[in-house]
Design an enzyme around this catalytic site. Sequence first.
Site, mmCIF file in Angstrom:
data_model
loop_
_atom_site.group_PDB
_atom_site.id
_atom_site.type_symbol
_atom_site.label_atom_id
_atom_site.label_comp_id
_atom_site.label_asym_id
_atom_site.label_seq_id
_atom_site.Cartn_x
_atom_site.Cartn_y
_atom_site.Cartn_z
ATOM 1 C CE LYS A 1 37.542 -75.938 -38.844
ATOM 2 N NZ LYS A 1 37.583 -77.148 -39.675
ATOM 3 C CG ASP B 1 46.734 -77.491 -22.577
ATOM 4 O OD1 ASP B 1 45.733 -78.194 -22.337
ATOM 5 O OD2 ASP B 1 47.771 -77.531 -21.881
#
Lengths: 238, 238
Positions: free
Chosen positions: A183, A159
């Site tokens: 991931k 962010d």
Amino acid sequence: MLRSCVSRLRMLAVLGGPPGVAPLPAKDPWSPRRSFSSEVIHMDLSLPNPSWSEDMRLLFDQFMKKSEDGSWKHLPSYKSKFTQRTEDIKIYFPDAKLMKEKLSQAQLFPRSFEEGLGFEYAMFHNCVEDRTVCIFQGGPYLQGVPGFLHGGAIATMIDATLGMCAIVAIGFAMTASLNISFKRPIPLGSVVVINSQVDKVEGRKLFLSCNIRSVDEKTVYSEATSLFVKLDPKTRLT
Amino acid sequence: MLRSCVSRLRMLAVLGGPPGVAPLPAKDPWSPRRSFSSEVIHMDLSLPNPSWSEDMRLLFDQFMKKSEDGSWKHLPSYKSKFTQRTEDIKIYFPDAKLMKEKLSQAQLFPRSFEEGLGFEYAMFHNCVEDRTVCIFQGGPYLQGVPGFLHGGAIATMIDATLGMCAIVAIGFAMTASLNISFKRPIPLGSVVVINSQVDKVEGRKLFLSCNIRSVDEKTVYSEATSLFVKLDPKTRLT
């Protein structure tokens, strides 16, 4: 394009900088400096410190080298207590009494840890390709599953990087949506590189994406897309 | 259903608890306690402290009252230095030397701030409806845009709450994806309620969702969906 990018960066500096970036001097807006004001410490926290690993230092030096021709810019950042800037932010936080009380201790979240314990990072903006890179070392206070960074800590740096990329592109902006695919887990203490870019601009909407890779670029840890919306100074947030 | 839920919660306690939850005594696994071990402080940080506002205290008392019939359970949480548990986590972090070095200072990210400055929160699990509620007060070190919580701080509490909901449902799990819609900014210092629930289970995959509302439930600040994956103790993460 290059002149336009540098112009945007300078304008942000004159306006007081993006959130977490304290007001900078007009003469050389991007030089690191330190002031021992009783209220605001203008210390650039994106410069190397003893907690940085060799990988962090090498990456920092590489990007500083790339910045010599002006195509990349090092983006300094600060704890930003904002005590000098209450007038500027009344537009976003209209209750002046509450604002003063809440903001007297306020610190930019990713800069609110002691050196080496939390988020150690530095950002660079590529003025030719209109993208922002963040080199990030996650400290021991950012733990989630034992030995690895908390998902919230990863989301925070995503962010922050996307936000900086948005701010350089369109000025003050807020996250409207954030979609993250985790991931692989990131080990505590390791160094990663966050590559963010502007994908599309539609009026006040800015669509961005990023990925987090290992220093050797072989491992993709996370990918994300986001929507940021430019803040209108005439609109109150509350 | 109720017995199954309580059984799952007890099993987690015997196993050492979810990340951030220190090992609990078998006799009364959910009672708050404090031990002055030289290495690990077993202090439940989800109990009221002087930094809590009246709204936080009232909400906490309401949920504790609801817990009296066993349909809700208060979930304690700790800084968890994990120094007693290195054997348990070798499966996830195989380099023993590096693990020892990194984990000696490690703290659960949302519990790594001093009292009142960062994340003040308490979680409760509803054993009948299989959902977790988090009451959360964001401190001054969590600032993003001046006067408001950083998007990463909101993402952190969303991830922590969804993670706890997942852990109670299927055991140790990690975030695979997180999609957040930030609808309104959350003022620093305000109290909000995060409501999370399990939407679907598919083998080791758990789909969850949540929203963040004001105490009076009239304002929706954020909504999120996520996918968590159960950790297989036989699989190394690195």
